[in-house]
Write an enzyme that holds these catalytic residues in place. Structure first.
Site, PDB file in Angstrom:
ATOM      1  N   TYR A 165       4.524   6.698  -4.813  1.00 34.48           N
ATOM      2  CA  TYR A 165       4.926   6.091  -3.541  1.00 34.48           C
ATOM      3  C   TYR A 165       5.353   4.654  -3.816  1.00 34.48           C
ATOM      4  O   TYR A 165       4.558   3.853  -4.329  1.00 34.48           O
ATOM      5  CB  TYR A 165       3.761   6.093  -2.538  1.00 34.48           C
ATOM      6  CG  TYR A 165       4.153   5.508  -1.202  1.00 34.48           C
ATOM      7  CD1 TYR A 165       4.885   6.254  -0.283  1.00 34.48           C
ATOM      8  CD2 TYR A 165       3.810   4.206  -0.866  1.00 34.48           C
ATOM      9  CE1 TYR A 165       5.271   5.708   0.938  1.00 34.48           C
ATOM     10  CE2 TYR A 165       4.190   3.652   0.348  1.00 34.48           C
ATOM     11  CZ  TYR A 165       4.920   4.414   1.238  1.00 34.48           C
ATOM     12  OH  TYR A 165       5.297   3.876   2.455  1.00 34.48           O
ATOM     13  N   ASP A 246       5.781  -1.609 -10.404  1.00 32.55           N
ATOM     14  CA  ASP A 246       5.510  -1.815  -8.983  1.00 32.55           C
ATOM     15  C   ASP A 246       4.059  -2.262  -8.889  1.00 32.55           C
ATOM     16  O   ASP A 246       3.140  -1.451  -8.996  1.00 32.55           O
ATOM     17  CB  ASP A 246       5.757  -0.499  -8.220  1.00 32.55           C
ATOM     18  CG  ASP A 246       5.441  -0.616  -6.739  1.00 32.55           C
ATOM     19  OD1 ASP A 246       4.718  -1.551  -6.354  1.00 32.55           O
ATOM     20  OD2 ASP A 246       5.904   0.250  -5.967  1.00 32.55           O
ATOM     21  N   LYS A 273       2.239  -6.783   0.055  1.00 36.78           N
ATOM     22  CA  LYS A 273       0.857  -6.769   0.555  1.00 36.78           C
ATOM     23  C   LYS A 273       0.228  -8.169   0.639  1.00 36.78           C
ATOM     24  O   LYS A 273       0.807  -9.071   1.200  1.00 36.78           O
ATOM     25  CB  LYS A 273       0.000  -5.845  -0.308  1.00 36.78           C
ATOM     26  CG  LYS A 273       0.584  -4.436  -0.505  1.00 36.78           C
ATOM     27  CD  LYS A 273       0.350  -3.533   0.664  1.00 36.78           C
ATOM     28  CE  LYS A 273       0.740  -2.108   0.345  1.00 36.78           C
ATOM     29  NZ  LYS A 273       0.776  -1.250   1.504  1.00 36.78           N
TER      30      LYS A 273
HETATM   31  N1  PLP Z   1       4.897   0.142  -3.478  1.00 34.96           N
HETATM   32  C1  PLP Z   1       3.622   0.552  -3.433  1.00 34.96           C
HETATM   33  C2  PLP Z   1       2.928   0.871  -4.710  1.00 34.96           C
HETATM   34  C3  PLP Z   1       2.947   0.667  -2.221  1.00 34.96           C
HETATM   35  O1  PLP Z   1       1.689   1.101  -2.189  1.00 34.96           O
HETATM   36  C4  PLP Z   1       3.630   0.323  -1.040  1.00 34.96           C
HETATM   37  C5  PLP Z   1       2.974   0.440   0.267  1.00 34.96           C
HETATM   38  O2  PLP Z   1       1.903   0.960   0.426  1.00 34.96           O
HETATM   39  C6  PLP Z   1       4.958  -0.081  -1.134  1.00 34.96           C
HETATM   40  C7  PLP Z   1       5.558  -0.181  -2.366  1.00 34.96           C
HETATM   41  C8  PLP Z   1       5.730  -0.429   0.094  1.00 34.96           C
HETATM   42  O3  PLP Z   1       5.297  -1.634   0.625  1.00 34.96           O
HETATM   43  P1  PLP Z   1       5.602  -1.961   2.167  1.00 34.96           P
HETATM   44  O4  PLP Z   1       4.722  -1.071   2.973  1.00 34.96           O
HETATM   45  O5  PLP Z   1       5.270  -3.413   2.286  1.00 34.96           O
HETATM   46  O6  PLP Z   1       7.043  -1.696   2.379  1.00 34.96           O
END
Ligand code: PLP
Length: 438
Positions: A165, A246, A273
């Site tokens: 994700y 990420d 976050k």
């Molecule tokens: N990347 C990861 C690993 C995430 O866990 C999340 C969100 O939970 C995102 C990207 C996306 O972030 P946002 O919800 O701020 O768009």
């Protein structure tokens, strides 16, 4: 919510039905709000992940490490807004920074006093960052990183992992999601060293980036093995593919993120976050040879716009958070607290012969509802009834966490809070042990 003494059920199904019945009875105001919302938002929701059956709680207030719902219940917050709530709900340094920034106007239309300060703090902390740019979410950070990798390599494909994700338009829980952005994606299996190496080599000429979380967060708090990460670094270097970490979630797991802890330094990293102090945030950055391309003074510079990229409230809160609150020492202490909690919860399951396990690292963890080894998300398929029972009964015991068993720690949680959490899990296992072992 008072806990009734003996609620032993003969079957898992009847236990779930009873838990749902008690939940509905205890939360009339939350239910009424959802019903009103249904008239104006699909399913009454504007955020898919927050939906759970029979209906989610309506949260009216957060104080310290607690959440207060519309029916007057108070919970220990073990969701921590999916890691964005690291600072809890009342950190004075964050609140002061936001109030100070508010007093000087919030939509200024020019560079402000905070953004380069936050960039400097991040570049000092995270080893892969020579330069960084801000945006408004983790999703946007990944979108920018993937597009940048394509622009600087002149190649089209991105290698990602099954079950990953990376945001609402980069979701691979059951193959590519229907709402995914239309990138040309090659999917590999997480922690599959040989299979992934073979895929990288097969697509090397076309791959702009290999992107992954160094520990899968939403995928189940599943850490990548060190050899797997080392192989990715070696192969991407050899084939001049951009390695993207990420670290939207995992950057909190050590002072310099999981890249520092694992010693594997990517070419680009994406963030989100908590780094905005709990306000809307995203960032992407990396090596000069990539990020210099965004220098608007140079001919042919890559564009990266966004009205709120440097919004003063986020920038100010982010600076206060990193400088005053989430210091390297605090990051280490939080990770140690998370490691201790995970060990205690696993001991509870083992002592009571309940075939559950908690995976994770530091302050990001996930309860899995079987005890077989897990190396990739496919090893941990959803167990909807068990997940429902566990979550609703934890809520009943004053512990707020995600339906899928996802748990994060925020800074204001104390050891006494963790004792309460462990006691709630012990009680859950004592009440339902027989059906959980079936
Ligand atoms: N990347 C990861 C690993 C995430 O866990 C999340 C969100 O939970 C995102 C990207 C996306 O972030 P946002 O919800 O701020 O768009």
């Amino acid at each position: 919510m008072p806990i009734e003494p003996a609620r032993r059920n003969a079957t898992l199904q009847s236990a779930v039905e009873d838990a749902e019945r008690r939940y509905v009875a205890a939360n009339p105001n939350s239910r009424a709000r959802v019903e009103r919302a249904e008239a104006v938002m699909p399913g009454g929701s504007t955020r898919t992940i927050l939906h759970f059956s029979p209906f989610p709680l309506t949260i009216v207030k957060g104080v310290g490490a607690t959440l207060h719902d519309a029916d007057g219940h108070v919970y220990l917050d073990y969701l921590g807004e999916y890691t964005a709530g690291l600072y809890g709900h009342s950190n004075p340094a964050i609140l002061n920074a936001v109030r100070t920034a508010l007093d000087s106007g919030i939509t200024l239309g020019g560079p402000n006093l905070y953004e380069a300060e936050l960039a400097a703090l991040m570049c000092q902390r995270f080893p892969s960052l020579d330069l960084v740019r801000f945006c408004n979410s983790g999703t946007e950070a990944n979108l920018n990183a993937f597009c940048a990798a394509r622009a600087v390599t002149g190649r089209g494909k991105i290698l990602l992992f099954n079950g990953a994700y990376h945001g609402g338009c980069f979701t691979f829980a059951n193959g590519p999601g229907a709402m995914n952005a239309p990138f040309d994606v090659v999917l590999a299996d997480y922690n599959d060293l040989d299979g992934t190496r073979a895929l990288i080599r097969a697509h090397a000429e076309d791959l702009a980036a290999v992107a992954l979380e160094p520990m899968m967060g939403a995928g189940g708090a599943i850490p990548a093995g060190p050899e797997f990460l080392a192989m990715l670094r070696e192969e991407t270097e050899r084939h001049r593919i951009v390695l993207v970490f990420d670290e939207v979630m995992t950057s909190r797991l050590a002072p310099g993120g999981l890249q520092e802890a694992t010693g594997v330094i990517p070419d680009m990293t994406t963030f989100g976050k908590y780094l905005g102090g709990g306000l809307t945030f995203g960032a992407f950055g990396g090596r000069h040879w990539i990020m210099d391309r965004f220098d608007a003074r140079k001919p042919g510079a890559l564009g990266h716009s966004g009205t709120y990229n440097n919004n003063v409230l986020t920038m100010a809160a982010g600076v206060a958070g990193l400088r005053e609150v989430f210091t390297p020492k605090a990051a280490i202490a939080l990770s140690e607290a998370g490691d201790r909690l995970r060990a205690r919860l696993n001991a509870v399951f083992q002592e009571r012969r309940v075939p559950f396990q908690v995976m994770g690292r530091g302050s990001i963890n996930c309860v899995h509802f079987h005890d077989r080894p897990i190396r990739r998300p496919q090893d941990a398929p959803a167990r909807p009834e068990l997940q429902t029972l566990f979550q609703l009964e934890m809520i009943e015991r004053g512990i707020y966490l995600a339906r899928r068993g996802f748990i994060t720690l925020c800074l204001p949680l104390t050891e006494a809070d963790h004792d309460r959490f462990v006691a709630a899990v012990e009680d859950f296992c004592d009440v339902h042990g027989a059906i959980l072992r079936q």
